[in-house]
Design a protein around this motif. Structure first.
Motif, PDB file in Angstrom:
ATOM      1  N   GLY A  19      91.682 -71.956  65.217  1.00  0.00           N
ATOM      2  CA  GLY A  19      90.613 -70.983  65.033  1.00  0.00           C
ATOM      3  C   GLY A  19      89.244 -71.515  65.393  1.00  0.00           C
ATOM      4  N   MET A  20      89.150 -72.817  65.610  1.00  0.00           N
ATOM      5  CA  MET A  20      87.880 -73.429  66.011  1.00  0.00           C
ATOM      6  C   MET A  20      88.179 -74.545  66.996  1.00  0.00           C
ATOM      7  SD  MET A  20      84.924 -75.011  63.552  1.00  0.00           S
ATOM      8  CE  MET A  20      83.398 -75.689  64.226  1.00  0.00           C
ATOM      9  N   GLY A  21      87.378 -74.618  68.049  1.00  0.00           N
ATOM     10  CA  GLY A  21      87.593 -75.642  69.060  1.00  0.00           C
ATOM     11  C   GLY A  21      86.285 -76.164  69.606  1.00  0.00           C
ATOM     12  N   LEU A  22      86.389 -76.923  70.681  1.00  0.00           N
ATOM     13  CA  LEU A  22      85.216 -77.513  71.327  1.00  0.00           C
ATOM     14  C   LEU A  22      85.059 -76.939  72.724  1.00  0.00           C
ATOM     15  CD1 LEU A  22      83.010 -79.894  71.155  1.00  0.00           C
ATOM     16  CD2 LEU A  22      84.602 -81.124  72.639  1.00  0.00           C
ATOM     17  N   ILE A 187      93.941 -57.845  70.770  1.00  0.00           N
ATOM     18  CA  ILE A 187      93.341 -58.856  71.642  1.00  0.00           C
ATOM     19  C   ILE A 187      92.363 -59.665  70.787  1.00  0.00           C
ATOM     20  CG2 ILE A 187      91.946 -59.262  73.698  1.00  0.00           C
ATOM     21  CD1 ILE A 187      92.892 -56.471  74.698  1.00  0.00           C
ATOM     22  N   GLN A 188      92.622 -60.949  70.643  1.00  0.00           N
ATOM     23  CA  GLN A 188      91.771 -61.789  69.814  1.00  0.00           C
ATOM     24  C   GLN A 188      90.419 -62.031  70.494  1.00  0.00           C
ATOM     25  OE1 GLN A 188      92.147 -63.318  66.673  1.00  0.00           O
ATOM     26  NE2 GLN A 188      90.011 -63.902  67.013  1.00  0.00           N
ATOM     27  N   LEU A 189      89.334 -61.813  69.766  1.00  0.00           N
ATOM     28  CA  LEU A 189      88.003 -62.091  70.293  1.00  0.00           C
ATOM     29  C   LEU A 189      87.658 -63.564  70.052  1.00  0.00           C
ATOM     30  CD1 LEU A 189      86.205 -59.948  71.665  1.00  0.00           C
ATOM     31  CD2 LEU A 189      84.761 -59.994  69.637  1.00  0.00           C
ATOM     32  N   ARG A 223      80.456 -70.413  60.105  1.00  0.00           N
ATOM     33  CA  ARG A 223      81.205 -69.876  58.966  1.00  0.00           C
ATOM     34  C   ARG A 223      81.312 -68.348  59.065  1.00  0.00           C
ATOM     35  NH1 ARG A 223      85.103 -71.177  55.301  1.00  0.00           N
ATOM     36  NH2 ARG A 223      85.344 -69.232  54.150  1.00  0.00           N
ATOM     37  N   TRP A 224      80.241 -67.723  59.496  1.00  0.00           N
ATOM     38  CA  TRP A 224      80.235 -66.268  59.701  1.00  0.00           C
ATOM     39  C   TRP A 224      81.280 -65.863  60.736  1.00  0.00           C
ATOM     40  CZ3 TRP A 224      78.228 -63.596  64.146  1.00  0.00           C
ATOM     41  CH2 TRP A 224      78.091 -62.212  63.980  1.00  0.00           C
ATOM     42  N   ASP A 225      81.378 -66.634  61.815  1.00  0.00           N
ATOM     43  CA  ASP A 225      82.425 -66.384  62.808  1.00  0.00           C
ATOM     44  C   ASP A 225      83.801 -66.415  62.159  1.00  0.00           C
ATOM     45  OD1 ASP A 225      80.791 -66.062  64.997  1.00  0.00           O
ATOM     46  OD2 ASP A 225      81.107 -68.061  65.811  1.00  0.00           O
ATOM     47  N   THR A 232      86.052 -69.516  67.511  1.00  0.00           N
ATOM     48  CA  THR A 232      84.748 -70.009  67.947  1.00  0.00           C
ATOM     49  C   THR A 232      84.879 -71.389  68.579  1.00  0.00           C
ATOM     50  OG1 THR A 232      82.443 -70.348  67.245  1.00  0.00           O
ATOM     51  CG2 THR A 232      84.146 -70.981  65.671  1.00  0.00           C
ATOM     52  N   ILE A 233      84.084 -71.645  69.624  1.00  0.00           N
ATOM     53  CA  ILE A 233      84.180 -72.909  70.370  1.00  0.00           C
ATOM     54  C   ILE A 233      82.785 -73.482  70.616  1.00  0.00           C
ATOM     55  CG2 ILE A 233      86.437 -72.651  71.468  1.00  0.00           C
ATOM     56  CD1 ILE A 233      84.969 -71.392  73.883  1.00  0.00           C
ATOM     57  N   PRO A 234      82.095 -73.916  69.560  1.00  0.00           N
ATOM     58  CA  PRO A 234      80.759 -74.476  69.769  1.00  0.00           C
ATOM     59  C   PRO A 234      80.809 -75.747  70.617  1.00  0.00           C
ATOM     60  CG  PRO A 234      81.557 -75.003  67.575  1.00  0.00           C
ATOM     61  CD  PRO A 234      82.528 -74.019  68.162  1.00  0.00           C
TER      62      PRO A 234
END
Length: 281
Positions: A19-22, A187-189, A223-225, A232-234
């Protein structure tokens, strides 16, 4: 909702995706290997690159180094790349995929995306992605920067529905209509520029929330994402910042705080509008 950096969401084809990446947009190739290696060593499992970024070789080297320095295997990672606008014909897309694999030094990709829709150039590219997927050469296929109209057009002829639509998404651009359409079609955003390219790091509304939790603006936005079910991929080039970005699982935003951030939407972009973006480089 994911509860730690390595938690996954399940895409519509059953594939588990962190659920979170780079993200490594605008990271020089020579610097990318160390950055990717550091990210994997501190716990990131998803790395997002693209042909146009010019750093797939560095990403591949970083993966290689991280696998050598840890007990991880290739299948523990989730690697994404994208076909650029100059490769949107059928044969060109196949060739672009093979070139990305070569540069990355991998046998397969977990996710391959059409980077931009252009002016309806994506139909043949999508057929190529579908065939690569059906041949087992890609674990999942999707798109980037597709508006509702692009998705509606694609779905008229697609045999396979995209599992991902990676778009600009942040508190000033919340893509309400697009998000609803994607949810309807499973479809995943996925958010690129989740921090509005630094444009929200001094925002007063977010700063007040951050102060309450002893967190940074960045951490509150990410966190909101997560609480909104957005992958999310910051981007971060520093190891300590990667760790800070992932330190978002020990607090939750209240419904009131989520509503405050929702109210920040201005439909404001920092990147190009997909309806107008059509250049080839």
């Amino acid at each position: 909702m994911i509860n730690n950096l390595q938690d996954t969401i399940t895409l519509q084809n059953g594939l588990a995706m962190p659920g979170m990446g780079l993200g490594v947009f605008q990271v020089e190739n020579d610097a990318t290997a160390e950055i990717v290696k550091n990210a994997i060593e501190v716990g990131y499992r998803s790395i997002d690159t693209a042909a146009i970024y010019g750093n797939e070789v560095g990403v591949g080297e970083g993966i290689k180094q991280a696998l050598a320095s840890t007990s991880l295997k290739r299948e523990d990672l989730f690697i994404t790349s994208k076909v650029w606008n100059n490769g949107l014909g059928y044969d060109e897309t196949i060739a672009a995929y093979e070139e990305s694999l070569r540069k990355l030094g991998l046998d397969y990709l977990d996710l391959y995306l059409i980077h931009w829709p252009g002016k309806n150039k994506y139909t043949e590219a999508w057929k190529a992605l579908e065939n690569l997927y059906e041949e087992g050469k890609i674990k999942a296929i999707g798109v980037c920067n597709f508006n509702v109209s692009h998705l509606q057009d694609l779905l008229k002829t697609a045999r396979i529905t995209p599992v991902i639509n990676q778009v600009e998404f942040h508190p000033r651009l919340q893509q309400t209509e697009l998000r609803s359409f994607c949810m309807e079609h499973r479809i995943q955003l996925e958010a690129w520029a989740p921090l509005m390219q630094g444009g929200l790091l001094e925002d007063e509304t977010i700063s007040k929330i951050a102060e309450k939790y002893g967190k940074s603006n960045t951490q509150v936005i990410l966190r909101w994402d997560i609480q909104n079910g957005i992958v999310t991929i910051p981007k971060s080039v520093r190891k300590e910042r990667m760790i800070q970005n992932a330190d978002i699982f020990d607090f939750s935003l209240t419904d009131e705080e989520v509503a405050l951030i929702q109210a920040m939407n201005l439909d404001k972009r920092v990147g190009p509008d997909p309806d107008e973006f059509d250049f080839v480089m």
